[in-house]
Design a protein around this motif. Structure first.
Motif, PDB file in Angstrom:
ATOM      1  N   VAL A  42     -11.853  -6.654  -4.425  1.00  0.00           N
ATOM      2  CA  VAL A  42     -13.231  -6.221  -4.628  1.00  0.00           C
ATOM      3  C   VAL A  42     -13.819  -5.906  -3.263  1.00  0.00           C
ATOM      4  O   VAL A  42     -13.621  -6.662  -2.305  1.00  0.00           O
ATOM      5  N   GLY A  43     -14.537  -4.795  -3.138  1.00  0.00           N
ATOM      6  CA  GLY A  43     -15.049  -4.423  -1.826  1.00  0.00           C
ATOM      7  C   GLY A  43     -16.323  -3.616  -1.866  1.00  0.00           C
ATOM      8  O   GLY A  43     -16.877  -3.329  -2.936  1.00  0.00           O
ATOM      9  N   TYR A 192      -5.721   3.444   5.658  1.00  0.00           N
ATOM     10  CA  TYR A 192      -4.988   2.224   5.998  1.00  0.00           C
ATOM     11  C   TYR A 192      -5.778   1.023   5.503  1.00  0.00           C
ATOM     12  O   TYR A 192      -7.012   0.973   5.616  1.00  0.00           O
ATOM     13  N   MET A 193      -5.070   0.047   4.935  1.00  0.00           N
ATOM     14  CA  MET A 193      -5.685  -1.203   4.477  1.00  0.00           C
ATOM     15  C   MET A 193      -5.096  -2.365   5.264  1.00  0.00           C
ATOM     16  O   MET A 193      -3.878  -2.484   5.401  1.00  0.00           O
ATOM     17  N   TYR A 194      -5.992  -3.205   5.791  1.00  0.00           N
ATOM     18  CA  TYR A 194      -5.564  -4.367   6.576  1.00  0.00           C
ATOM     19  C   TYR A 194      -6.105  -5.633   5.938  1.00  0.00           C
ATOM     20  O   TYR A 194      -7.307  -5.769   5.706  1.00  0.00           O
ATOM     21  N   LEU A 195      -5.226  -6.576   5.646  1.00  0.00           N
ATOM     22  CA  LEU A 195      -5.605  -7.873   5.100  1.00  0.00           C
ATOM     23  C   LEU A 195      -5.268  -8.946   6.122  1.00  0.00           C
ATOM     24  O   LEU A 195      -4.100  -9.169   6.436  1.00  0.00           O
ATOM     25  N   ALA A 196      -6.297  -9.595   6.630  1.00  0.00           N
ATOM     26  CA  ALA A 196      -6.117 -10.567   7.705  1.00  0.00           C
ATOM     27  C   ALA A 196      -5.780 -11.954   7.165  1.00  0.00           C
ATOM     28  O   ALA A 196      -6.086 -12.285   6.025  1.00  0.00           O
ATOM     29  N   LYS A 197      -5.196 -12.769   8.019  1.00  0.00           N
ATOM     30  CA  LYS A 197      -4.836 -14.131   7.660  1.00  0.00           C
ATOM     31  C   LYS A 197      -6.063 -14.982   7.377  1.00  0.00           C
ATOM     32  O   LYS A 197      -6.057 -15.828   6.476  1.00  0.00           O
ATOM     33  N   CYS A 203     -10.204  -5.112   5.654  1.00  0.00           N
ATOM     34  CA  CYS A 203     -10.906  -3.840   5.681  1.00  0.00           C
ATOM     35  C   CYS A 203      -9.956  -2.694   5.353  1.00  0.00           C
ATOM     36  O   CYS A 203      -8.737  -2.869   5.305  1.00  0.00           O
ATOM     37  N   TYR A 204     -10.542  -1.532   5.133  1.00  0.00           N
ATOM     38  CA  TYR A 204      -9.753  -0.326   4.946  1.00  0.00           C
ATOM     39  C   TYR A 204     -10.571   0.871   5.406  1.00  0.00           C
ATOM     40  O   TYR A 204     -11.802   0.806   5.531  1.00  0.00           O
ATOM     41  N   GLY A 205      -9.900   1.957   5.671  1.00  0.00           N
ATOM     42  CA  GLY A 205     -10.586   3.171   6.092  1.00  0.00           C
ATOM     43  C   GLY A 205      -9.664   4.360   5.969  1.00  0.00           C
ATOM     44  O   GLY A 205      -8.441   4.215   5.957  1.00  0.00           O
ATOM     45  N   GLY A 206     -10.263   5.541   5.842  1.00  0.00           N
ATOM     46  CA  GLY A 206      -9.450   6.736   5.725  1.00  0.00           C
ATOM     47  C   GLY A 206     -10.261   7.952   5.343  1.00  0.00           C
ATOM     48  O   GLY A 206     -11.494   7.977   5.484  1.00  0.00           O
ATOM     49  N   PHE A 207      -9.562   8.959   4.860  1.00  0.00           N
ATOM     50  CA  PHE A 207     -10.163  10.248   4.530  1.00  0.00           C
ATOM     51  C   PHE A 207     -10.180  10.450   3.017  1.00  0.00           C
ATOM     52  O   PHE A 207      -9.233  10.084   2.317  1.00  0.00           O
ATOM     53  N   THR A 208     -11.254  11.026   2.531  1.00  0.00           N
ATOM     54  CA  THR A 208     -11.397  11.290   1.102  1.00  0.00           C
ATOM     55  C   THR A 208     -11.559  12.782   0.847  1.00  0.00           C
ATOM     56  O   THR A 208     -12.167  13.503   1.646  1.00  0.00           O
TER      57      THR A 208
END
Length: 258
Positions: A42-43, A192-197, A203-208
């Motif tokens: 969920v974000g 790119y999606m990053y899931l931290a410890k 977070c995630y970010g990119g082009f749509t």
């Protein structure tokens, strides 16, 4: 539109139920470590878009705030729904053009220059499917995020009568100028999606890329003196970043790193 929203929600929850049944299995602490897992995401996201196609003639750049609800399987398949609210004050098409006097202003009910603003308002709603690609690194739940969606796009020109003194746009009369437009739409995302410890810096970010196959939804527009039912191709190309909360079955420290 209500039927479309219900259909998208039904497909989403049906997909989640099926995938959950297929992925249901027991893991111990060692099996969780450094491997892919299934969880709900969920974000909230924020982005900006540049319009192309027919949309370019009506608006300039816009912003969007969104909320994705996704499900990631242990095979890194992504399914879910995504909604975005579109907004901007950059409107090109002046729907009040026929109200201007020789002085270049609009006279309100009190005989004074009216204070009126034209804004863009709209939303998109998609059912999405995609994948997470990560062949490198210990964190198998982060990587290149690709997905596409099908759904609905709607936008309109919002008329803000600041002084509430312009009778031509009182109440429902605004609908005669607002260019309400909507229809089937598609979306593509690459990022790119990053899931931290620590579970906080997720977070995630990119082009749509979004394509709306829309049409005017108002039966009559006063300034056009005709219906606004032209078939349109509305395109938005932009960037999006977001913070996400993955809802794990167990805490991340149990399965990310040694």
């Amino acid at each position: 539109m209500k039927k479309l929203i219900l259909l998208v929600m039904f497909v989403f929850f049906a997909s989640i139920s099926l995938l959950a049944q297929n992925q249901r299995m027991r893991f111990n602490r060692n099996e969780y470590k450094d491997s892919c897992h299934h969880f709900v995401i969920v974000g909230i996201s924020f982005g900006g878009d540049i319009p192309y196609g027919d949309m370019k003639n009506r608006y300039n750049k816009n912003f969007d705030i969104g909320m994705p609800i996704l499900y990631k399987t242990s095979k890194n398949l992504i399914v879910g729904i995504e909604g975005n609210y579109l907004f901007s004050g950059n409107v090109k098409e002046d729907v009040l053009g026929n109200m201007y006097n020789t002085s270049g202003t609009i006279t309100d009910a009190n005989g004074n220059p009216a204070s009126v603003r034209l804004n863009e308002r709209g939303f998109t709603l998609y059912g999405v499917v995609g994948t997470l690609i990560n062949k490198l690194g210990k964190n198998k739940n982060s990587g290149l995020l690709l997905y596409m969606g099908l759904g609905y796009m709607q936008h309109q020109i919002h008329i803000a009568d600041i002084g509430r003194s312009l009778p031509q746009v009182y109440g429902n009369l605004k609908k005669g100028y607002d260019r309400l437009t909507g229809g089937f739409a598609a979306e593509q995302f690459i990022g790119y999606m990053y899931l931290a410890k620590n579970r906080l810096a997720n977070c995630y970010g990119g082009f749509t890329f979004q394509e709306g196959f829309t049409t005017g939804l108002r039966g009559y527009q006063y300034d056009l003196m005709a219906p606004d039912n032209k078939k349109r191709i509305d395109v938005l190309i932009g960037v999006r970043i977001g913070w996400i909360l993955p809802l794990y079955k167990k805490a991340p420290k149990e399965f990310y790193y040694n």
